[in-house]
Design a protein around this motif. Structure first.
Motif, mmCIF file in Angstrom:
data_model
loop_
_atom_site.group_PDB
_atom_site.id
_atom_site.type_symbol
_atom_site.label_atom_id
_atom_site.label_comp_id
_atom_site.label_asym_id
_atom_site.label_seq_id
_atom_site.Cartn_x
_atom_site.Cartn_y
_atom_site.Cartn_z
ATOM 1 N N GLY A 13 -2.574 -6.021 1.740
ATOM 2 C CA GLY A 13 -2.231 -5.239 2.917
ATOM 3 C C GLY A 13 -2.277 -3.758 2.601
ATOM 4 O O GLY A 13 -2.241 -3.351 1.439
ATOM 5 N N GLU A 14 -2.356 -2.953 3.642
ATOM 6 C CA GLU A 14 -2.424 -1.511 3.459
ATOM 7 C C GLU A 14 -1.147 -0.984 2.792
ATOM 8 O O GLU A 14 -0.101 -1.639 2.807
ATOM 9 C CB GLU A 14 -2.621 -0.814 4.814
ATOM 10 C CG GLU A 14 -3.948 -1.130 5.478
ATOM 11 C CD GLU A 14 -4.082 -0.451 6.835
ATOM 12 O OE1 GLU A 14 -3.214 0.403 7.175
ATOM 13 O OE2 GLU A 14 -5.040 -0.760 7.564
ATOM 14 N N THR A 15 -1.247 0.201 2.227
ATOM 15 C CA THR A 15 -0.087 0.848 1.632
ATOM 16 C C THR A 15 1.004 1.036 2.689
ATOM 17 O O THR A 15 0.732 1.467 3.804
ATOM 18 C CB THR A 15 -0.482 2.224 1.053
ATOM 19 O OG1 THR A 15 -1.466 2.021 0.040
ATOM 20 C CG2 THR A 15 0.724 2.926 0.444
ATOM 21 N N THR A 68 -1.884 -6.076 -3.862
ATOM 22 C CA THR A 68 -2.876 -5.008 -3.919
ATOM 23 C C THR A 68 -3.216 -4.547 -2.505
ATOM 24 O O THR A 68 -3.124 -5.328 -1.553
ATOM 25 C CB THR A 68 -4.166 -5.476 -4.623
ATOM 26 O OG1 THR A 68 -5.124 -4.416 -4.614
ATOM 27 C CG2 THR A 68 -4.764 -6.692 -3.932
ATOM 28 N N HIS A 69 -3.587 -3.272 -2.392
ATOM 29 C CA HIS A 69 -4.057 -2.779 -1.090
ATOM 30 C C HIS A 69 -5.585 -2.832 -1.032
ATOM 31 O O HIS A 69 -6.188 -2.539 -0.001
ATOM 32 C CB HIS A 69 -3.572 -1.341 -0.842
ATOM 33 C CG HIS A 69 -4.257 -0.304 -1.679
ATOM 34 N ND1 HIS A 69 -3.907 -0.053 -2.983
ATOM 35 C CD2 HIS A 69 -5.287 0.534 -1.411
ATOM 36 C CE1 HIS A 69 -4.681 0.901 -3.468
ATOM 37 N NE2 HIS A 69 -5.534 1.264 -2.538
ATOM 38 N N LYS A 70 -6.202 -3.242 -2.161
ATOM 39 C CA LYS A 70 -7.659 -3.343 -2.216
ATOM 40 C C LYS A 70 -8.109 -4.771 -1.909
ATOM 41 O O LYS A 70 -7.323 -5.704 -1.982
ATOM 42 C CB LYS A 70 -8.173 -2.928 -3.600
ATOM 43 C CG LYS A 70 -7.953 -1.454 -3.929
ATOM 44 C CD LYS A 70 -8.552 -1.112 -5.277
ATOM 45 C CE LYS A 70 -8.409 0.367 -5.592
ATOM 46 N NZ LYS A 70 -9.006 0.718 -6.907
ATOM 47 N N ASP A 71 -9.396 -4.909 -1.604
ATOM 48 C CA ASP A 71 -10.001 -6.233 -1.414
ATOM 49 C C ASP A 71 -10.411 -6.740 -2.796
ATOM 50 O O ASP A 71 -11.422 -6.294 -3.353
ATOM 51 C CB ASP A 71 -11.222 -6.101 -0.484
ATOM 52 C CG ASP A 71 -11.865 -7.449 -0.182
ATOM 53 O OD1 ASP A 71 -11.646 -8.401 -0.960
ATOM 54 O OD2 ASP A 71 -12.584 -7.543 0.819
ATOM 55 N N LEU A 72 -9.627 -7.665 -3.360
ATOM 56 C CA LEU A 72 -9.889 -8.123 -4.723
ATOM 57 C C LEU A 72 -11.243 -8.814 -4.855
ATOM 58 O O LEU A 72 -11.923 -8.684 -5.869
ATOM 59 C CB LEU A 72 -8.786 -9.079 -5.184
ATOM 60 C CG LEU A 72 -7.603 -8.478 -5.965
ATOM 61 C CD1 LEU A 72 -6.737 -9.587 -6.518
ATOM 62 C CD2 LEU A 72 -8.066 -7.548 -7.066
ATOM 63 N N LEU A 129 -0.706 -9.013 4.919
ATOM 64 C CA LEU A 129 0.234 -8.319 5.791
ATOM 65 C C LEU A 129 -0.514 -7.463 6.807
ATOM 66 O O LEU A 129 -1.399 -6.682 6.435
ATOM 67 C CB LEU A 129 1.179 -7.435 4.969
ATOM 68 C CG LEU A 129 2.011 -8.138 3.902
ATOM 69 C CD1 LEU A 129 3.039 -7.177 3.319
ATOM 70 C CD2 LEU A 129 2.713 -9.357 4.468
ATOM 71 N N PRO A 130 -0.172 -7.598 8.079
ATOM 72 C CA PRO A 130 -0.857 -6.822 9.109
ATOM 73 C C PRO A 130 -0.420 -5.369 9.083
ATOM 74 O O PRO A 130 0.743 -5.067 8.765
ATOM 75 C CB PRO A 130 -0.412 -7.498 10.410
ATOM 76 C CG PRO A 130 0.947 -8.045 10.084
ATOM 77 C CD PRO A 130 0.882 -8.465 8.649
ATOM 78 N N PRO A 131 -1.324 -4.435 9.417
ATOM 79 C CA PRO A 131 -0.892 -3.039 9.534
ATOM 80 C C PRO A 131 0.048 -2.886 10.725
ATOM 81 O O PRO A 131 0.007 -3.687 11.660
ATOM 82 C CB PRO A 131 -2.206 -2.285 9.749
ATOM 83 C CG PRO A 131 -3.150 -3.301 10.326
ATOM 84 C CD PRO A 131 -2.751 -4.611 9.710
ATOM 85 N N GLY A 181 0.326 5.321 7.466
ATOM 86 C CA GLY A 181 1.259 5.024 6.379
ATOM 87 C C GLY A 181 2.129 3.814 6.651
ATOM 88 O O GLY A 181 3.030 3.499 5.875
ATOM 89 N N ASN A 182 1.891 3.157 7.789
ATOM 90 C CA ASN A 182 2.567 1.913 8.156
ATOM 91 C C ASN A 182 4.092 2.038 8.206
ATOM 92 O O ASN A 182 4.611 3.070 8.630
ATOM 93 C CB ASN A 182 2.105 0.785 7.224
ATOM 94 C CG ASN A 182 0.662 0.425 7.476
ATOM 95 O OD1 ASN A 182 0.348 -0.144 8.515
ATOM 96 N ND2 ASN A 182 -0.229 0.777 6.569
ATOM 97 N N VAL A 183 4.812 0.976 7.793
ATOM 98 C CA VAL A 183 6.267 0.927 7.964
ATOM 99 C C VAL A 183 6.946 2.056 7.192
ATOM 100 O O VAL A 183 7.923 2.645 7.668
ATOM 101 C CB VAL A 183 6.821 -0.438 7.498
ATOM 102 C CG1 VAL A 183 8.335 -0.487 7.646
ATOM 103 C CG2 VAL A 183 6.176 -1.573 8.290
ATOM 104 N N ARG A 184 6.425 2.379 6.019
ATOM 105 C CA ARG A 184 7.020 3.454 5.221
ATOM 106 C C ARG A 184 6.948 4.784 5.974
ATOM 107 O O ARG A 184 7.902 5.567 5.984
ATOM 108 C CB ARG A 184 6.293 3.566 3.884
ATOM 109 C CG ARG A 184 6.952 4.521 2.897
ATOM 110 C CD ARG A 184 6.197 4.573 1.594
ATOM 111 N NE ARG A 184 6.257 3.295 0.896
ATOM 112 C CZ ARG A 184 5.191 2.657 0.424
ATOM 113 N NH1 ARG A 184 3.993 3.149 0.611
ATOM 114 N NH2 ARG A 184 5.316 1.513 -0.208
#
Length: 448
Positions: free
Chosen positions: A174-176, A286-290, A314-316, A361-364
């Motif tokens: 998911g995104e940061t 990870t926030h990257k596509d492994l 995790l959804p943005p 920056g999403n939830v943060r």
């Protein structure tokens, strides 16, 4: 808190009464004296907090009674008291799990007094740890730790429920700022491993040359500066969960070492030879596509398949609809309570502004935004102007709200006009449009 119950099992009446009297000097202690193993076992329903055993009893030996006590309640600490001075006897009993071994002499009663104090302090600490773990379990319950009711979040909950039922490895993407560590903690504290450690490691925050020692530990003298043995994060998480955040940042050479540890379920500390067995549940994030990192050659394919396990994406925040307002209210209420600001609410315009924002920056980012708005607002109401976007570059904001193409066009023209001191000709040249287009937008009030 009730009395601290101590059983003394001693067949010598005189000696047993001395120990009983001495320990009873502490008014917090309730001390019972028994002459045989049978008498002791018949009173185990009293749930003693600690037991002292004479090694030589008339019916069975102290080591056999010790085993029977542990079968009834493995948590009860036991102190063995004996006239046996053979060191091998003491060593064997300590290996069995006896908490202390005392030789009968004139100093025994004082040594026993101190031993009971130490054991009681240890029990108190263990109780406090258990209480804290229970509180953490409540704190990281799905309902309390992960706020929202959207369909996107319900899919996450479904996968988390599957994850807590087994020890399968879990990969969270998911995104940061989407809450990957929060999800990992919620899984751990709702799983069968919740009474053991949750150990988190951010792979991106540790220098490459230190990662091996950090994960696997090292022996004294393994390298310059290794002045003592260090237990690594894998050992620290024994019986619990190891959370490796930003796993994609791990160097390729260390990926092979991690793969070997996961395959063998054992490790060797840096500079050591001993093989340490592992019992650890692994959660990575990870926030990257492994998969893409594997295709690029940045991540080992064999390690990828070893750690992927159960994937949770995790959804943005922008895809969670009304969860934005639910989270915003949660953060606002928390901040207001912690800072004694009273009840604060959002205006309708403020709510609309939150729902239209892109939240890179999403939830943060949302939490930081709400904390600031709570400080800036007047009359306990957060208005539209109290909500400020955290991006430092205005260019970054062009795509952070859901707007029409016309509105975006106006924003761009207005930005370059301000940047060029309202010079229409210069702005038209930069944007490669006719100056009449800009004049028409100004006349229509679109650039106000």
């Amino acid at each position: 808190m009730g009395a601290y119950t101590i059983f003394i099992v001693e067949d010598d009446d005189w000696y047993g009464e001395i120990l009983q009297y001495h320990l009873s000097l502490n008014p917090d202690y309730q001390v019972f004296l028994f002459k045989t193993a049978k008498e002791c076992l018949s009173k185990m329903s009293l749930r003693p907090d600690l037991i002292t055993l004479d090694f030589s009893l008339p019916d069975i030996t102290g080591d056999k009674l010790f085993k029977k006590i542990k079968e009834i309640n493995a948590a009860i600490p036991v102190i063995m008291i004996s006239s046996q001075e053979d060191i091998s006897v003491a060593v064997n009993l300590l290996k069995m799990g006896v908490n202390d071994y005392l030789i009968k002499d004139e100093a025994t009663k004082d040594l026993l007094w101190n031993s009971v104090i130490r054991i009681r302090e240890t029990q108190k600490l263990q109780t406090e740890v258990e209480t804290l773990r229970e509180e953490l379990g409540q704190k990281y319950s799905f309902e309390k730790s992960i706020i929202g009711q959207s369909e996107a979040l319900k899919k996450v909950f479904l996968m988390m429920e599957k994850g807590i039922k087994t020890n399968i490895n879990i990969s969270i993407s998911g995104e940061t700022g989407t809450g990957k560590e929060l999800v990992a903690k919620a899984i751990h504290y709702n799983s069968s491993r919740r009474k053991k450690n949750f150990v988190a490691v951010n792979m991106a925050a540790i220098p490459t040359e230190l990662i091996e020692s950090e994960l696997f530990g090292h022996e004294k003298g393994a390298f310059t500066g290794a002045i003592s043995r260090k237990i690594g994060k894998f050992e620290e998480a024994k019986g619990g969960t190891l959370f490796l955040d930003e796993i994609a940042e791990l160097d390729l050479s260390l990926q092979s070492k991690l793969l070997r540890v996961l395959q063998e379920r054992e490790l060797v500390r840096v500079g050591g030879n001993d093989h340490v067995k592992l019992d650890v549940r692994l959660i990575i994030a990870t926030h990257k596509d492994l998969a893409e990192e594997v295709r690029k050659g940045n991540f080992r394919e064999d390690l990828y398949f070893r750690i992927m396990g159960l994937p949770i994406k995790l959804p943005p925040l922008r895809d969670r609809g009304n969860d934005i307002l639910i989270l915003a209210k949660h953060f606002l209420d928390d901040f207001a309570r912690e800072n004694s600001l009273g009840q604060i609410h959002f205006s309708n315009r403020a709510k609309d502004k939150l729902l239209k924002y892109f939240f890179p920056g999403n939830v943060r980012e949302l939490k930081a935004m709400i904390d600031l708005a709570a400080v800036m607002c007047e009359n306990n109401e957060i208005n539209e102007d109290d909500i400020t976007y955290s991006s430092t570059k205005r260019e970054a904001l062009f795509m952070t709200e859901q707007k029409t193409l016309r509105t975006y066009t106006c924003d761009i023209v207005k930005y370059y006009l301000e940047k060029n001191d309202n010079d229409v000709i210069a702005t038209a040249k930069i944007l490669d449009i006719g100056k009449s287009t800009i004049y028409k937008m100004l006349q229509a009030g679109e650039l106000g």
